[in-house]
Design an enzyme around this catalytic site. Structure first.
Site, PDB file in Angstrom:
ATOM      1  N   THR A 124       0.806  -1.227   0.000  1.00  0.00           N
ATOM      2  CA  THR A 124       0.000   0.000   0.000  1.00  0.00           C
ATOM      3  C   THR A 124       0.835   1.271   0.000  1.00  0.00           C
ATOM      4  O   THR A 124       1.946   1.299   0.546  1.00  0.00           O
ATOM      5  CB  THR A 124      -0.912   0.000   1.248  1.00  0.00           C
ATOM      6  OG1 THR A 124      -1.398   1.325   1.471  1.00  0.00           O
ATOM      7  CG2 THR A 124      -0.166  -0.423   2.508  1.00  0.00           C
ATOM      8  N   GLU A 126       0.274   3.544   1.888  1.00  0.00           N
ATOM      9  CA  GLU A 126       0.430   3.930   3.297  1.00  0.00           C
ATOM     10  C   GLU A 126       1.854   3.664   3.789  1.00  0.00           C
ATOM     11  O   GLU A 126       2.268   4.213   4.808  1.00  0.00           O
ATOM     12  CB  GLU A 126      -0.572   3.172   4.173  1.00  0.00           C
ATOM     13  CG  GLU A 126      -1.982   3.726   4.117  1.00  0.00           C
ATOM     14  CD  GLU A 126      -2.139   5.046   4.873  1.00  0.00           C
ATOM     15  OE1 GLU A 126      -1.791   5.106   6.050  1.00  0.00           O
ATOM     16  OE2 GLU A 126      -2.584   6.026   4.252  1.00  0.00           O
ATOM     17  N   TYR A 148      -1.613   0.216  10.939  1.00  0.00           N
ATOM     18  CA  TYR A 148      -1.878  -0.451   9.646  1.00  0.00           C
ATOM     19  C   TYR A 148      -0.635  -0.364   8.749  1.00  0.00           C
ATOM     20  O   TYR A 148      -0.169  -1.364   8.204  1.00  0.00           O
ATOM     21  CB  TYR A 148      -3.079   0.217   8.966  1.00  0.00           C
ATOM     22  CG  TYR A 148      -3.293  -0.182   7.524  1.00  0.00           C
ATOM     23  CD1 TYR A 148      -3.958  -1.365   7.203  1.00  0.00           C
ATOM     24  CD2 TYR A 148      -2.834   0.618   6.473  1.00  0.00           C
ATOM     25  CE1 TYR A 148      -4.157  -1.735   5.871  1.00  0.00           C
ATOM     26  CE2 TYR A 148      -3.038   0.254   5.150  1.00  0.00           C
ATOM     27  CZ  TYR A 148      -3.693  -0.915   4.853  1.00  0.00           C
ATOM     28  OH  TYR A 148      -3.885  -1.273   3.533  1.00  0.00           O
ATOM     29  N   LYS A 152       1.777  -3.424   7.436  1.00  0.00           N
ATOM     30  CA  LYS A 152       1.971  -3.652   5.994  1.00  0.00           C
ATOM     31  C   LYS A 152       3.452  -3.543   5.610  1.00  0.00           C
ATOM     32  O   LYS A 152       3.896  -4.150   4.638  1.00  0.00           O
ATOM     33  CB  LYS A 152       1.124  -2.657   5.185  1.00  0.00           C
ATOM     34  CG  LYS A 152      -0.371  -2.964   5.201  1.00  0.00           C
ATOM     35  CD  LYS A 152      -0.733  -4.094   4.234  1.00  0.00           C
ATOM     36  CE  LYS A 152      -2.233  -4.275   4.085  1.00  0.00           C
ATOM     37  NZ  LYS A 152      -2.593  -5.335   3.123  1.00  0.00           N
TER      38      LYS A 152
HETATM   39  P1  NAP Z   1     -11.618  -4.595   2.062  1.00  0.00           P
HETATM   40  O1  NAP Z   1     -12.773  -4.273   1.173  1.00  0.00           O
HETATM   41  O2  NAP Z   1     -11.609  -4.089   3.460  1.00  0.00           O
HETATM   42  O3  NAP Z   1     -11.505  -6.200   2.093  1.00  0.00           O
HETATM   43  C1  NAP Z   1     -10.708  -6.852   3.057  1.00  0.00           C
HETATM   44  C2  NAP Z   1     -10.961  -8.344   2.968  1.00  0.00           C
HETATM   45  O4  NAP Z   1     -10.172  -8.995   3.975  1.00  0.00           O
HETATM   46  C3  NAP Z   1     -12.426  -8.768   3.239  1.00  0.00           C
HETATM   47  O5  NAP Z   1     -12.753  -9.826   2.377  1.00  0.00           O
HETATM   48  C4  NAP Z   1     -12.369  -9.258   4.672  1.00  0.00           C
HETATM   49  O6  NAP Z   1     -13.350 -10.204   4.987  1.00  0.00           O
HETATM   50  C5  NAP Z   1     -10.992  -9.911   4.690  1.00  0.00           C
HETATM   51  N1  NAP Z   1     -10.475 -10.121   6.034  1.00  0.00           N
HETATM   52  C6  NAP Z   1     -10.362  -9.222   7.030  1.00  0.00           C
HETATM   53  N2  NAP Z   1      -9.829  -9.781   8.125  1.00  0.00           N
HETATM   54  C7  NAP Z   1      -9.603 -11.099   7.809  1.00  0.00           C
HETATM   55  C8  NAP Z   1      -9.080 -12.204   8.525  1.00  0.00           C
HETATM   56  N3  NAP Z   1      -8.677 -12.093   9.793  1.00  0.00           N
HETATM   57  N4  NAP Z   1      -8.987 -13.389   7.886  1.00  0.00           N
HETATM   58  C9  NAP Z   1      -9.409 -13.527   6.606  1.00  0.00           C
HETATM   59  N5  NAP Z   1      -9.933 -12.515   5.871  1.00  0.00           N
HETATM   60  C10 NAP Z   1     -10.018 -11.314   6.479  1.00  0.00           C
HETATM   61  O7  NAP Z   1     -10.249  -4.135   1.392  1.00  0.00           O
HETATM   62  P2  NAP Z   1      -9.917  -3.769  -0.140  1.00  0.00           P
HETATM   63  O8  NAP Z   1     -10.116  -2.317  -0.326  1.00  0.00           O
HETATM   64  O9  NAP Z   1     -10.572  -4.739  -1.021  1.00  0.00           O
HETATM   65  O10 NAP Z   1      -8.338  -3.999  -0.149  1.00  0.00           O
HETATM   66  C11 NAP Z   1      -7.778  -5.272  -0.449  1.00  0.00           C
HETATM   67  C12 NAP Z   1      -6.356  -5.316   0.088  1.00  0.00           C
HETATM   68  O11 NAP Z   1      -5.586  -4.296  -0.518  1.00  0.00           O
HETATM   69  C13 NAP Z   1      -6.218  -5.099   1.587  1.00  0.00           C
HETATM   70  O12 NAP Z   1      -5.143  -5.898   2.020  1.00  0.00           O
HETATM   71  C14 NAP Z   1      -5.869  -3.637   1.714  1.00  0.00           C
HETATM   72  O13 NAP Z   1      -5.155  -3.404   2.907  1.00  0.00           O
HETATM   73  C15 NAP Z   1      -5.019  -3.449   0.476  1.00  0.00           C
HETATM   74  N6  NAP Z   1      -5.007  -2.118  -0.123  1.00  0.00           N
HETATM   75  C16 NAP Z   1      -6.182  -1.484  -0.438  1.00  0.00           C
HETATM   76  C17 NAP Z   1      -6.137  -0.259  -1.060  1.00  0.00           C
HETATM   77  C18 NAP Z   1      -7.409   0.479  -1.436  1.00  0.00           C
HETATM   78  O14 NAP Z   1      -7.336   1.675  -1.692  1.00  0.00           O
HETATM   79  N7  NAP Z   1      -8.540  -0.209  -1.531  1.00  0.00           N
HETATM   80  C19 NAP Z   1      -4.909   0.334  -1.378  1.00  0.00           C
HETATM   81  C20 NAP Z   1      -3.737  -0.347  -1.057  1.00  0.00           C
HETATM   82  C21 NAP Z   1      -3.795  -1.588  -0.450  1.00  0.00           C
HETATM   83  P3  NAP Z   1     -14.828  -9.783   5.552  1.00  0.00           P
HETATM   84  O15 NAP Z   1     -15.659  -9.556   4.323  1.00  0.00           O
HETATM   85  O16 NAP Z   1     -15.206 -10.972   6.338  1.00  0.00           O
HETATM   86  O17 NAP Z   1     -14.644  -8.543   6.365  1.00  0.00           O
HETATM   87  N1  GDD Z   2     -12.489   7.380   6.426  1.00  0.00           N
HETATM   88  C1  GDD Z   2     -12.568   8.710   6.581  1.00  0.00           C
HETATM   89  N2  GDD Z   2     -13.673   9.241   7.190  1.00  0.00           N
HETATM   90  N3  GDD Z   2     -11.542   9.461   6.151  1.00  0.00           N
HETATM   91  C2  GDD Z   2     -11.645  10.800   6.309  1.00  0.00           C
HETATM   92  C3  GDD Z   2     -12.765  11.414   6.911  1.00  0.00           C
HETATM   93  C4  GDD Z   2     -13.827  10.598   7.374  1.00  0.00           C
HETATM   94  O1  GDD Z   2     -14.830  11.054   7.921  1.00  0.00           O
HETATM   95  N4  GDD Z   2     -12.564  12.755   6.889  1.00  0.00           N
HETATM   96  C5  GDD Z   2     -11.380  12.977   6.320  1.00  0.00           C
HETATM   97  N5  GDD Z   2     -10.812  11.791   5.972  1.00  0.00           N
HETATM   98  C6  GDD Z   2      -9.482  11.626   5.369  1.00  0.00           C
HETATM   99  C7  GDD Z   2      -8.565  10.675   6.139  1.00  0.00           C
HETATM  100  O2  GDD Z   2      -8.008  11.341   7.287  1.00  0.00           O
HETATM  101  C8  GDD Z   2      -7.545  10.333   5.064  1.00  0.00           C
HETATM  102  O3  GDD Z   2      -6.580  11.355   5.000  1.00  0.00           O
HETATM  103  C9  GDD Z   2      -8.373  10.375   3.765  1.00  0.00           C
HETATM  104  O4  GDD Z   2      -9.621  11.037   4.094  1.00  0.00           O
HETATM  105  C10 GDD Z   2      -8.678   8.999   3.171  1.00  0.00           C
HETATM  106  O5  GDD Z   2      -9.159   8.160   4.207  1.00  0.00           O
HETATM  107  P1  GDD Z   2      -9.715   6.684   3.889  1.00  0.00           P
HETATM  108  O6  GDD Z   2     -10.711   6.721   2.815  1.00  0.00           O
HETATM  109  O7  GDD Z   2     -10.126   6.089   5.204  1.00  0.00           O
HETATM  110  O8  GDD Z   2      -8.463   5.926   3.270  1.00  0.00           O
HETATM  111  P2  GDD Z   2      -6.912   5.855   3.677  1.00  0.00           P
HETATM  112  O9  GDD Z   2      -6.172   6.688   2.680  1.00  0.00           O
HETATM  113  O10 GDD Z   2      -6.707   6.140   5.107  1.00  0.00           O
HETATM  114  O11 GDD Z   2      -6.601   4.307   3.458  1.00  0.00           O
HETATM  115  C11 GDD Z   2      -7.048   3.613   2.287  1.00  0.00           C
HETATM  116  O12 GDD Z   2      -6.062   3.692   1.284  1.00  0.00           O
HETATM  117  C12 GDD Z   2      -4.835   3.026   1.604  1.00  0.00           C
HETATM  118  C13 GDD Z   2      -3.889   3.225   0.412  1.00  0.00           C
HETATM  119  O13 GDD Z   2      -3.270   4.480   0.511  1.00  0.00           O
HETATM  120  C14 GDD Z   2      -7.358   2.183   2.673  1.00  0.00           C
HETATM  121  O14 GDD Z   2      -7.991   1.536   1.606  1.00  0.00           O
HETATM  122  C15 GDD Z   2      -6.104   1.410   3.018  1.00  0.00           C
HETATM  123  O15 GDD Z   2      -6.428   0.027   3.217  1.00  0.00           O
HETATM  124  C16 GDD Z   2      -5.124   1.546   1.856  1.00  0.00           C
HETATM  125  O16 GDD Z   2      -3.925   0.868   2.140  1.00  0.00           O
END
Ligand code: NAP
Ligand code: GDD
Length: 321
Positions: A124, A126, A148, A152
């Protein structure tokens, strides 16, 4: 003989899009799902009868071993995680267990049972946290800002180590934020588009947000799972930044989302609540994915304004009349 794949986190946003993509490509798809009192299968409803669901949890070594044994995967996509940064401050031990140690558990199972499998790790942006340069690429130093991010980081290096120590085909996708109509409701983009749709339909009168000045590089999730697959088709494992190359503030996202439903005086409908401010913030992210373009032939197509349109439209349809 079709290729077999194991996707952890297949019920999540990315897991569901990836399962669809791999089914289209002819793979036999296995998905690791954890037992919940009410199954969370909304995202995979449309493909549920074509995926083999296996019980398991990233905190439980035996279930991971069993899942790998049963699926005998050619490719493993490790997407399972406690993925919400804000929650990681409140549940740091769980986050470290699932997102950090869970990866070692999976790598060990693969080393033991399918050492030649190709493995994708969901790393990520992050990891960059308090960024050292802009835009961030594969050589930018890491400085995570949350439990987190720290978990990671451990996982990232574990993957690099298994690659170097055992010659395993393990790749890290350093993905920047990617969103969709399947995004969880607590994440900023979906919280906003869902809230805007409810306000537009007269069901809510405001939404509460935290830091409006944070900047993110937001892309569209279905395009990002294609990049994951492309990484595992390479002869050699490697690490890749996947991003749009554009950075926008939370404020800009909110403003565009309200404009989509014809509301210009959006500030009337947004309150700030300190409970959404994080103990340490990642202020700004912007990715340089030129390596992915060069080697994988991958490039983001959907940029933030288009993403807002897609997500607001989907939420308006969901909210109904
Ligand atoms: P998400 O929607 O939160 O999905 C997370 C998945 O992990 C869900 O299927 C969840 O199952 C499963 N999970 C959580 N805890 C678990 C456990 N203890 N054992 C087995 N499964 C578990 O996340 P996403 O946005 O699809 O992201 C996919 C991956 O990419 C994650 O690893 C995230 O950290 C990473 N990532 C995401 C982003 C982004 O912007 N979306 C960016 C960079 C990296 P349940 O349905 O049961 O909760
Ligand atoms: N969730 C949330 N809720 N975020 C807020 C809010 C609020 O009410 N107000 C402001 N924010 C700001 C957060 O402080 C952050 O700076 C930004 O919006 C994005 O927050 P999120 O959507 O929660 O995502 P993230 O950037 O912290 O993390 C996501 O992206 C990562 C990749 O950069 C997640 O998907 C992570 O799993 C992933 O790794």
């Amino acid at each position: 003989m079709p290729k077999s794949t194991l996707i952890t986190g297949c019920t999540g946003q990315d897991g569901s899009f990836l399962a669809e993509l791999l089914l289209l490509k002819g793979y036999t798809v296995y998905g690791l799902v954890r037992r919940l009192s009410s199954p969370n299968v909304t995202n995979i409803e449309q493909v549920r009868d074509r995926i083999h669901l296996l019980d398991g949890d990233m905190t439980d070594q035996s279930s991971i071993l069993t899942a790998v044994k049963e699926s005998k995967p050619d490719e493993i996509y490790n997407l399972a995680a406690q993925s919400f940064v804000a929650t990681s401050f409140r549940q740091p031990v769980l986050t470290a267990d699932v997102d950090g140690l869970g990866v070692i558990r999976l790598l060990e199972a693969a080393k033991e049972l399918v050492p030649d499998a190709r493995i994708y790790q969901a790393s990520t942006s992050e990891l960059f946290g308090l960024v050292k340069e802009t835009p961030q690429n594969e050589h930018t130093p890491f400085h995570p800002r949350s439990p987190y991010g720290v978990a990671k980081l451990f996982a990232f290096w574990a993957c690099a180590n298994y690659r170097e120590a055992y010659g395993m085909h393990v790749s890290n996708g350093i993905l920047f934020n990617h969103e969709s109509e399947r995004r969880g409701l607590e994440f900023l983009t979906r919280k906003v588009t869902h809230g805007v749709a409810r306000i537009a339909k007269g069901k809510w009168d405001h939404i509460e947000l935290g830091n409006m000045e944070a900047k993110r590089d937001w892309g569209y999730a279905p395009e990002y799972v294609e990049a994951m697959w492309r990484m595992l088709q390479q002869p050699k494992p490697d690490d890749y930044v996947i991003a749009t190359g554009e950075s926008h503030s939370v404020r800009e996202f909110v403003e565009l989302a309200f404009r989509e439903v014809g509301i210009e005086d959006w500030e009337t409908y947004v309150r700030t609540d300190p409970k959404h401010i994080r103990p340490a913030e990642v202020y700004t992210l912007c990715g340089d994915s030129s390596k992915a373009k060069r080697i994988l032939g991958w490039q983001a197509k959907t940029k933030m304004p288009q993403l807002v349109k897609i997500m607001v439209k989907a939420d308006l349809e969901r909210v109904g009349a």
